[in-house]
Write a protein that holds these residues in place. Structure first.
Motif, PDB file in Angstrom:
ATOM      1  N   LEU A  10      15.537  -2.827  -4.586  1.00 36.48           N
ATOM      2  CA  LEU A  10      15.426  -1.753  -5.558  1.00 36.48           C
ATOM      3  C   LEU A  10      14.080  -1.045  -5.537  1.00 36.48           C
ATOM      4  CD1 LEU A  10      17.222  -3.365  -8.629  1.00 36.48           C
ATOM      5  CD2 LEU A  10      18.041  -1.453  -7.259  1.00 36.48           C
ATOM      6  N   SER A  11      13.123  -1.558  -4.785  1.00 35.58           N
ATOM      7  CA  SER A  11      11.785  -0.973  -4.809  1.00 35.58           C
ATOM      8  C   SER A  11      11.803   0.453  -4.279  1.00 35.58           C
ATOM      9  CB  SER A  11      10.813  -1.805  -3.977  1.00 35.58           C
ATOM     10  OG  SER A  11       9.547  -1.172  -3.938  1.00 35.58           O
ATOM     11  N   PRO A  12      11.275   1.412  -5.035  1.00 35.18           N
ATOM     12  CA  PRO A  12      11.253   2.807  -4.593  1.00 35.18           C
ATOM     13  C   PRO A  12      10.007   3.167  -3.789  1.00 35.18           C
ATOM     14  CG  PRO A  12      10.518   2.694  -6.853  1.00 35.18           C
ATOM     15  CD  PRO A  12      10.819   1.271  -6.426  1.00 35.18           C
ATOM     16  N   VAL A  13       9.186   2.171  -3.405  1.00 38.46           N
ATOM     17  CA  VAL A  13       7.917   2.478  -2.742  1.00 38.46           C
ATOM     18  C   VAL A  13       7.713   1.597  -1.523  1.00 38.46           C
ATOM     19  CG1 VAL A  13       6.884   3.095  -4.965  1.00 38.46           C
ATOM     20  CG2 VAL A  13       6.526   0.805  -4.055  1.00 38.46           C
ATOM     21  N   GLU A  14       6.749   2.016  -0.681  1.00 38.19           N
ATOM     22  CA  GLU A  14       6.309   1.218   0.453  1.00 38.19           C
ATOM     23  C   GLU A  14       5.108   0.365   0.036  1.00 38.19           C
ATOM     24  OE1 GLU A  14       6.723   3.086   4.606  1.00 38.19           O
ATOM     25  OE2 GLU A  14       6.044   4.713   3.333  1.00 38.19           O
ATOM     26  N   GLU A  15       4.770  -0.616   0.856  1.00 37.50           N
ATOM     27  CA  GLU A  15       3.589  -1.438   0.621  1.00 37.50           C
ATOM     28  C   GLU A  15       2.434  -0.870   1.422  1.00 37.50           C
ATOM     29  OE1 GLU A  15       1.333  -3.178  -1.001  1.00 37.50           O
ATOM     30  OE2 GLU A  15       2.821  -4.724  -1.305  1.00 37.50           O
ATOM     31  N   ASP A  16       1.505  -0.222   0.763  1.00 36.80           N
ATOM     32  CA  ASP A  16       0.358   0.330   1.491  1.00 36.80           C
ATOM     33  C   ASP A  16      -0.944   0.089   0.742  1.00 36.80           C
ATOM     34  OD1 ASP A  16       0.614   2.133  -0.569  1.00 36.80           O
ATOM     35  OD2 ASP A  16       0.453   3.916   0.678  1.00 36.80           O
ATOM     36  N   GLU A  17      -0.985  -0.929  -0.114  1.00 35.39           N
ATOM     37  CA  GLU A  17      -2.215  -1.275  -0.822  1.00 35.39           C
ATOM     38  C   GLU A  17      -3.259  -1.814   0.154  1.00 35.39           C
ATOM     39  OE1 GLU A  17      -3.116  -0.920  -3.890  1.00 35.39           O
ATOM     40  OE2 GLU A  17      -1.273  -0.399  -4.920  1.00 35.39           O
ATOM     41  N   VAL A 244       5.055   7.200  -8.446  1.00 43.80           N
ATOM     42  CA  VAL A 244       5.172   5.751  -8.651  1.00 43.80           C
ATOM     43  C   VAL A 244       4.596   4.918  -7.506  1.00 43.80           C
ATOM     44  CG1 VAL A 244       7.186   5.966 -10.144  1.00 43.80           C
ATOM     45  CG2 VAL A 244       7.516   5.676  -7.689  1.00 43.80           C
ATOM     46  N   GLU A 245       4.308   5.553  -6.374  1.00 43.32           N
ATOM     47  CA  GLU A 245       3.912   4.796  -5.179  1.00 43.32           C
ATOM     48  C   GLU A 245       2.726   3.876  -5.427  1.00 43.32           C
ATOM     49  OE1 GLU A 245       4.432   4.039  -0.944  1.00 43.32           O
ATOM     50  OE2 GLU A 245       5.640   5.227  -2.320  1.00 43.32           O
ATOM     51  N   THR A 246       1.749   4.329  -6.168  1.00 40.74           N
ATOM     52  CA  THR A 246       0.503   3.563  -6.291  1.00 40.74           C
ATOM     53  C   THR A 246       0.500   2.586  -7.460  1.00 40.74           C
ATOM     54  OG1 THR A 246      -0.614   5.207  -7.692  1.00 40.74           O
ATOM     55  CG2 THR A 246      -0.740   5.529  -5.309  1.00 40.74           C
ATOM     56  N   ILE A 247       1.605   2.469  -8.174  1.00 42.89           N
ATOM     57  CA  ILE A 247       1.630   1.543  -9.313  1.00 42.89           C
ATOM     58  C   ILE A 247       2.753   0.522  -9.244  1.00 42.89           C
ATOM     59  CG2 ILE A 247       0.518   3.181 -10.884  1.00 42.89           C
ATOM     60  CD1 ILE A 247       3.234   3.784 -12.112  1.00 42.89           C
ATOM     61  N   TRP A 248       3.822   0.814  -8.514  1.00 43.40           N
ATOM     62  CA  TRP A 248       5.038   0.026  -8.640  1.00 43.40           C
ATOM     63  C   TRP A 248       4.861  -1.428  -8.214  1.00 43.40           C
ATOM     64  CZ3 TRP A 248       9.078   1.604 -11.308  1.00 43.40           C
ATOM     65  CH2 TRP A 248      10.215   0.787 -11.307  1.00 43.40           C
ATOM     66  N   LYS A 249       4.199  -1.671  -7.106  1.00 41.60           N
ATOM     67  CA  LYS A 249       4.065  -3.042  -6.606  1.00 41.60           C
ATOM     68  C   LYS A 249       2.905  -3.793  -7.246  1.00 41.60           C
ATOM     69  CE  LYS A 249       6.401  -2.628  -2.182  1.00 41.60           C
ATOM     70  NZ  LYS A 249       7.461  -3.573  -2.505  1.00 41.60           N
ATOM     71  N   ARG A 250       2.242  -3.163  -8.197  1.00 45.84           N
ATOM     72  CA  ARG A 250       1.065  -3.796  -8.774  1.00 45.84           C
ATOM     73  C   ARG A 250       1.242  -4.177 -10.242  1.00 45.84           C
ATOM     74  NH1 ARG A 250      -5.047  -2.574  -7.220  1.00 45.84           N
ATOM     75  NH2 ARG A 250      -6.077  -3.817  -8.793  1.00 45.84           N
ATOM     76  N   TYR A 251       2.109  -3.470 -10.965  1.00 48.57           N
ATOM     77  CA  TYR A 251       2.194  -3.677 -12.410  1.00 48.57           C
ATOM     78  C   TYR A 251       3.607  -4.030 -12.850  1.00 48.57           C
ATOM     79  CZ  TYR A 251      -2.442  -1.694 -12.381  1.00 48.57           C
ATOM     80  OH  TYR A 251      -3.767  -1.473 -12.118  1.00 48.57           O
ATOM     81  N   GLU A 252       3.667  -4.883 -13.832  1.00 52.20           N
ATOM     82  CA  GLU A 252       4.946  -5.353 -14.371  1.00 52.20           C
ATOM     83  C   GLU A 252       5.578  -4.333 -15.302  1.00 52.20           C
ATOM     84  OE1 GLU A 252       5.933  -8.667 -17.670  1.00 52.20           O
ATOM     85  OE2 GLU A 252       5.037  -9.484 -15.845  1.00 52.20           O
ATOM     86  N   THR A 253       4.761  -3.613 -16.048  1.00 51.24           N
ATOM     87  CA  THR A 253       5.260  -2.639 -17.011  1.00 51.24           C
ATOM     88  C   THR A 253       4.887  -1.230 -16.556  1.00 51.24           C
ATOM     89  OG1 THR A 253       5.049  -4.230 -18.819  1.00 51.24           O
ATOM     90  CG2 THR A 253       5.223  -1.904 -19.420  1.00 51.24           C
TER      91      THR A 253
END
Length: 388
Positions: A10-17, A244-253
């Motif tokens: 379901l993740s709408p983003v890539e991992e690029d952190e 959403v790319e820069t927040i989705w994989k980092r924050y729960e809310t």
């Protein structure tokens, strides 16, 4: 939280952190502000006002913005230290954020910038930047944003690499091209790059010193310093119109305010190659946006993330939404606001108030539908006489 397989699906983003930032999910909350010109810029204000009232705005850990959302988010970041939040709420949001942005919304910026860019020396985007400086940001730079909380992220699209380019106080970065620490670029330039919607306001070209990039932060295939001497950027919405790319994989809310446009139906699409190509490109862009939106909503429904999503295109009479609206919102009037053109063009004061009120009403409905049913219902609109 859902299991990891469902989360990945379901993740709408890539991992690029950055590698050092890939850590356990933080509670947040984080806020995403979409693109959409003045329409989105004003719509987001309504959501900010409601988040502030329920003591959530001042708790945000990150605000990720694209295009019109970057105008709102950029000023919010610049004014953050002066807002003097107490228990997540500030009494100064209207004065320090809403009023100045409404001042900009009373001016037409894009038409004069385009005409000047065609007839006079200098690029179109430079005139947009100068307008942002004049009306909102002055001589502020990225170093005038908050040090950490909240981290303000202004997103653009790198036309050369095809990746997201992030402007922040600690660094500006493209995960392929590399990382530039402590940039002193003007805040107005960063916002102009984020809101350089094609074809007329794009591209923004940054001339940089390649030696300022941290060694080893670029990937194989991007060793040529030309990638860092002249960086060509377009609107952040080209890559990620929700922000959403820069927040989705980092924050729960995650709170997502979507003031973006929708592709209108056409009974007789143009058949000439130029206008037909534009229509096809619009269809492609529309499907990418819809996919990301569906994944965000699906992730919230399946508890992959907590938070709320609200859109300027919500139908307040829809059976799924109507029970959550605390304030009267007419469907046809809301639809009129959603169809406001994606421009940096003057909107009269009453119309501005209606867009802000609509963002407030639907933001409130989404917060109580998705996030916390116990939140108190609002009694009036921010601009009570305007309605929606």
């Amino acid at each position: 939280m859902a299991d990891s397989a469902l989360e990945r699906a379901l993740s709408p983003v890539e991992e690029d952190e950055r590698p050092e930032e890939r850590k356990a999910i933080e509670k947040g909350p984080a806020l995403a502000l979409s693109g959409g010109g003045y329409r989105a810029m004003l719509f987001h204000l309504g959501g900010l006002i409601r988040l502030n009232e329920v003591h959530l705005l001042g708790t945000c850990q990150r605000v990720s913005c694209v295009s019109g959302g970057s105008i709102t988010g950029g000023l919010l970041g610049l004014r953050w230290k002066d807002l003097r939040f107490q228990n997540g709420r500030s009494a100064l949001v209207m004065q320090m954020v809403v009023d100045p942005i409404r001042g900009l919304a009373s001016k037409t910026v894009d038409r004069g910038a385009i005409i000047g860019g065609v007839l006079l020396p200098g690029a179109v985007w430079e005139r947009v930047r100068d307008a942002y400086k004049h009306y909102l940001f002055g001589e502020a730079t990225l170093q005038d944003l908050p040090e950490d909380q909240p981290r303000i992220v202004l997103n653009a699209t790198n036309v050369q690499s095809g990746c997201l380019w992030r402007f922040m106080r600690p660094y500006m970065r493209d995960w392929k091209v590399g990382e530039y620490l402590r940039p002193t670029l003007s805040l107005a330039t960063a916002v102009a790059a984020s809101s350089a919607f094609p074809p007329v306001l794009s591209p923004v070209t940054l001339k940089l010193d390649p030696s300022k990039f941290t060694q080893g932060t670029w990937i194989p295939g991007f060793e040529d310093p030309a990638f860092r001497e002249e960086v060509m950027l377009s609107d952040g919405g080209v890559y990620d119109n929700l922000g959403v790319e820069t927040i989705w994989k980092r924050y729960e809310t995650i709170f997502v305010s979507d003031g973006g446009g929708q592709l209108a139906a056409e009974i007789e699409p143009h058949e000439d190659w130029a206008r037909h190509a534009l229509r096809i490109n619009g269809l492609i862009d529309s499907q990418v946006r819809k996919l990301r939106k569906r994944q965000v909503i699906g992730s919230l429904m399946h508890k992959v993330r907590k938070g709320a999503y609200w859109s300027i295109h919500v139908d307040p009479s829809d059976a799924n939404w109507a029970p959550h609206f605390a304030l009267p919102c007419n469907r046809d009037r809301a639809r009129e606001l959603a169809q406001t053109p994606t421009r940096l063009a003057r909107l009269d004061g009453h119309y501005q108030e209606r867009i802000i009120n609509w963002g407030y009403a639907v933001g409130d409905a989404a917060l109580r539908a998705f996030f916390d049913k116990s939140l108190p219902k609002p009694q009036t609109f921010p601009f009570e006489g305007a309605g929606v």
